[in-house]
Write an enzyme that holds these catalytic residues in place. Structure first.
Site, PDB file in Angstrom:
ATOM      1  N   ALA A 128       0.842  -1.205   0.000  1.00  8.37           N
ATOM      2  CA  ALA A 128       0.000   0.000   0.000  1.00  8.37           C
ATOM      3  C   ALA A 128       0.873   1.249   0.000  1.00  8.37           C
ATOM      4  O   ALA A 128       1.226   1.778   1.052  1.00  8.37           O
ATOM      5  CB  ALA A 128      -0.931   0.012   1.214  1.00  8.37           C
ATOM      6  N   SER A 130       1.122   3.929  -3.356  1.00  6.51           N
ATOM      7  CA  SER A 130       0.214   4.863  -4.030  1.00  6.51           C
ATOM      8  C   SER A 130      -1.227   4.570  -3.635  1.00  6.51           C
ATOM      9  O   SER A 130      -2.030   5.478  -3.436  1.00  6.51           O
ATOM     10  CB  SER A 130       0.361   4.730  -5.547  1.00  6.51           C
ATOM     11  OG  SER A 130       1.600   5.261  -5.943  1.00  6.51           O
ATOM     12  N   GLY A 337      31.133  16.423 -15.934  1.00  4.13           N
ATOM     13  CA  GLY A 337      31.730  15.258 -16.578  1.00  4.13           C
ATOM     14  C   GLY A 337      32.120  14.194 -15.555  1.00  4.13           C
ATOM     15  O   GLY A 337      31.385  13.941 -14.604  1.00  4.13           O
ATOM     16  N   GLU A 361       5.745  10.877  -0.634  1.00  2.00           N
ATOM     17  CA  GLU A 361       4.535  11.679  -0.425  1.00  2.00           C
ATOM     18  C   GLU A 361       3.698  11.795  -1.697  1.00  2.00           C
ATOM     19  O   GLU A 361       3.089  12.817  -1.987  1.00  2.00           O
ATOM     20  CB  GLU A 361       4.868  13.045   0.194  1.00  2.00           C
ATOM     21  CG  GLU A 361       5.546  12.859   1.549  1.00  2.00           C
ATOM     22  CD  GLU A 361       5.519  14.058   2.434  1.00  2.00           C
ATOM     23  OE1 GLU A 361       4.560  14.834   2.392  1.00  2.00           O
ATOM     24  OE2 GLU A 361       6.495  14.221   3.199  1.00  2.00           O
TER      25      GLU A 361
HETATM   26  N1  COS Z   1      -8.433  16.329   1.700  1.00  2.00           N
HETATM   27  C1  COS Z   1      -9.524  15.914   2.382  1.00  2.00           C
HETATM   28  N2  COS Z   1     -10.208  14.799   2.040  1.00  2.00           N
HETATM   29  C2  COS Z   1      -9.768  14.099   0.980  1.00  2.00           C
HETATM   30  C3  COS Z   1      -8.635  14.475   0.237  1.00  2.00           C
HETATM   31  C4  COS Z   1      -7.956  15.652   0.628  1.00  2.00           C
HETATM   32  N3  COS Z   1      -6.875  16.078  -0.024  1.00  2.00           N
HETATM   33  N4  COS Z   1      -8.436  13.588  -0.764  1.00  2.00           N
HETATM   34  C5  COS Z   1      -9.410  12.676  -0.651  1.00  2.00           C
HETATM   35  N5  COS Z   1     -10.210  12.983   0.396  1.00  2.00           N
HETATM   36  C6  COS Z   1     -11.401  12.261   0.859  1.00  2.00           C
HETATM   37  C7  COS Z   1     -12.474  12.260  -0.233  1.00  2.00           C
HETATM   38  O1  COS Z   1     -13.292  13.408  -0.125  1.00  2.00           O
HETATM   39  C8  COS Z   1     -13.228  10.991   0.091  1.00  2.00           C
HETATM   40  O2  COS Z   1     -14.095  11.225   1.185  1.00  2.00           O
HETATM   41  P1  COS Z   1     -15.630  10.642   1.211  1.00  2.00           P
HETATM   42  O3  COS Z   1     -15.492   9.162   1.052  1.00  2.00           O
HETATM   43  O4  COS Z   1     -16.130  11.045   2.555  1.00  2.00           O
HETATM   44  O5  COS Z   1     -16.333  11.277   0.071  1.00  2.00           O
HETATM   45  C9  COS Z   1     -12.138  10.058   0.587  1.00  2.00           C
HETATM   46  O6  COS Z   1     -11.071  10.887   1.046  1.00  2.00           O
HETATM   47  C10 COS Z   1     -11.619   9.118  -0.500  1.00  2.00           C
HETATM   48  O7  COS Z   1     -11.118   9.918  -1.547  1.00  2.00           O
HETATM   49  P2  COS Z   1     -10.834   9.337  -3.005  1.00  2.00           P
HETATM   50  O8  COS Z   1     -12.039   8.575  -3.468  1.00  2.00           O
HETATM   51  O9  COS Z   1     -10.336  10.457  -3.850  1.00  2.00           O
HETATM   52  O10 COS Z   1      -9.671   8.285  -2.719  1.00  2.00           O
HETATM   53  P3  COS Z   1      -8.903   7.326  -3.707  1.00  2.00           P
HETATM   54  O11 COS Z   1      -8.917   5.974  -3.159  1.00  2.00           O
HETATM   55  O12 COS Z   1      -9.387   7.534  -5.116  1.00  2.00           O
HETATM   56  O13 COS Z   1      -7.361   7.797  -3.557  1.00  2.00           O
HETATM   57  C11 COS Z   1      -5.385   9.059  -4.012  1.00  2.00           C
HETATM   58  C12 COS Z   1      -6.922   9.031  -3.817  1.00  2.00           C
HETATM   59  C13 COS Z   1      -4.900   8.124  -5.086  1.00  2.00           C
HETATM   60  C14 COS Z   1      -5.112  10.474  -4.417  1.00  2.00           C
HETATM   61  C15 COS Z   1      -4.720   8.694  -2.662  1.00  2.00           C
HETATM   62  O14 COS Z   1      -4.802   7.323  -2.396  1.00  2.00           O
HETATM   63  C16 COS Z   1      -3.278   9.136  -2.595  1.00  2.00           C
HETATM   64  O15 COS Z   1      -2.977  10.325  -2.429  1.00  2.00           O
HETATM   65  N6  COS Z   1      -2.338   8.180  -2.695  1.00  2.00           N
HETATM   66  C17 COS Z   1      -0.947   8.460  -2.553  1.00  2.00           C
HETATM   67  C18 COS Z   1      -0.554   8.280  -1.139  1.00  2.00           C
HETATM   68  C19 COS Z   1       0.818   8.765  -0.910  1.00  2.00           C
HETATM   69  O16 COS Z   1       1.130   9.914  -1.188  1.00  2.00           O
HETATM   70  N7  COS Z   1       1.658   7.891  -0.344  1.00  2.00           N
HETATM   71  C20 COS Z   1       2.992   8.210  -0.007  1.00  2.00           C
HETATM   72  C21 COS Z   1       3.109   8.401   1.440  1.00  2.00           C
HETATM   73  S1  COS Z   1       4.718   8.909   1.884  1.00  2.00           S
HETATM   74  S2  COS Z   1       4.382   9.335   3.735  1.00  2.00           S
END
Ligand code: COS
Length: 386
Positions: A128, A130, A337, A361
């Site tokens: 888990a 992305s 170089g 992130e």
């Molecule tokens: N702020 C507040 N709420 C957010 C949000 C944000 N930036 N992004 C998403 N949400 C909320 C949505 O509103 C939704 O809420 P509801 O279910 O109540 O409507 C919920 O979270 C799910 O959002 P979404 O459907 O967009 O989620 P996805 O599963 O499609 O995932 C991504 C979105 C891919 C963008 C997310 O999984 C992600 O950012 N992944 C990368 C993680 C990452 O950066 N990992 C590296 C960590 S290094 S520490």
């Protein structure tokens, strides 16, 4: 405009500290492949461990622009220290500050503010990254304890840090509301920091696995409400991406400065390299892209301080600055170089370090996903207004 003279003074102070105090230690850290603990009190004295923590908890309470400049200037001389600070402030302190109870802030943030401690953030798992919603670590409430089972990987600061904010699945509905966050002390039974990750770059930063084997977390260490973990870390990452953009800017600027110095002081065909258009144009492109990326990163910092929605801007800033950082590192290698390939010239270290900015992130693909979804939302809002 966002600029203010006070930021120039602040930058000069941090640059002086970075060059005179951090840089000599950085060389040793990269060679040894571990964070040098002697840096912790030095960073704390400068307020760099608690940049986002309010003064009322003993923090430095910098604004987001100062925080950005702080990470940028430290990363200019040492990416490993830059990520250590970014992870502690954006991922360690921020979620407790934003979602914790007053009692949790007093218990965990005040000592961190007064003593200067590092905090880690446990989100990523082997399956888990992305797909952060695919978290497999589970948390089950038994009596007055949450019992956690699972593992986290590529976590910054856990060995040298005091405690961890970690996510786990508290339900199995299969949506974003299954995940919750917990504050985990290192002494809690069943919790351990595991193997150190063997990384391409940022080798002076502390990165390791976390293991939960029937780990017992007191009920009151739940952060916020049950099922809010996903939203909490989405909001946390929105802010964290500004600091990764800042780190990429610092690394890119470091590469530019080393390459420019090299081009001014080394000759080919009887004239300094910098007089050759092939080299001078590379430097021009590097400086231009750095300036453009800096604008994006600083704009998102100002928007955060103004409490304007900034998630799209911080994703754009991280996406652009991390690509600029890599571009600058590659161009610097080209200018130097074979010397660029030599560890003594430090650019090979920047080139290895900066790659993380396109991954951590949220990868560049995730940033494009966040940006494209926000753009689509903006268009929908516009259409609905017509
Ligand atoms: N702020 C507040 N709420 C957010 C949000 C944000 N930036 N992004 C998403 N949400 C909320 C949505 O509103 C939704 O809420 P509801 O279910 O109540 O409507 C919920 O979270 C799910 O959002 P979404 O459907 O967009 O989620 P996805 O599963 O499609 O995932 C991504 C979105 C891919 C963008 C997310 O999984 C992600 O950012 N992944 C990368 C993680 C990452 O950066 N990992 C590296 C960590 S290094 S520490």
């Amino acid at each position: 405009m966002w600029w203010d003279k006070k930021y120039e003074t602040f930058r000069a102070e941090i640059r002086e500290f970075a060059e005179h105090t951090v840089a000599p230690i950085a060389v040793r850290m990269v060679e040894d492949g571990k964070f040098d603990l002697s840096l912790i009190p030095l960073l704390h004295q400068r307020g760099l461990l608690t940049m986002v923590l309010p003064k009322k908890y003993g923090g430095a309470e910098f604004d987001t622009m100062q925080y950005t400049i702080g990470v940028e200037e430290i990363s200019r001389v040492c990416g490993s220290t830059g990520i250590t600070l970014a992870a502690c402030n954006s991922l360690g302190i921020f979620p407790i500050l934003a979602f914790g109870t007053e009692a949790q802030k007093e218990k965990y943030l005040r000592p961190a503010g007064e003593r200067g401690a590092l905090i880690a953030f446990g989100l990523t798992e082997p399956g888990a990254g992305s797909d952060a919603g695919g978290t497999k670590t589970t948390a089950v409430l038994k009596g007055d304890k949450w019992i956690l089972n699972g593992s986290k990987c590529f976590i910054t600061n856990p060995t040298i840090g005091d405690f961890v904010v970690a996510t786990a699945r508290t339900d199995n509905k299969g949506d974003a509301h299954d995940i919750s966050s917990f504050i985990v002390e290192k002494s809690f039974p069943g919790f351990s920091v595991g193997k150190k990750e063997n990384k391409l770059g940022l080798r002076g930063s502390d990165t390791a696995m976390l293991h939960f084997e029937d780990a017992e977390i007191p009920k009151e260490n739940l952060l916020g409400k049950i099922g809010e973990g996903f939203k909490q870390f989405m909001i946390t990452l929105d802010g964290g991406r500004i600091s990764i953009g800042a780190m990429a800017l610092g690394l890119g600027q470091g590469a530019f400065d080393l390459a420019a110095e090299y081009a001014d002081t080394h000759s080919a065909g009887g004239k300094p390299l910098a007089y050759s258009e092939g080299i001078a144009f590379k430097l021009a492109s590097m400086a231009t892209r750095l300036e453009a990326s800096r604008h994006l990163v600083y704009t998102s910092a100002v928007m955060k301080d103004r409490k304007e929605p900034f998630a799209k801007q911080s994703a754009m800033a991280k996406l652009d600055a991390s690509e600029t950082g890599r571009f600058c590192a590659e161009e610097a290698l080209g200018i130097m170089g074979l010397d660029g390939f030599d560890a003594r010239y430090k650019v090979e270290c920047i080139w290895r370090d900066v790659k993380l900015c396109e991954i951590g992130e949220g990868t560049s693909e995730i940033q494009r996903l966040v940006i494209s979804r926000a753009l689509a939302r903006d268009r929908l809002v516009q259409r609905n207004k017509q």
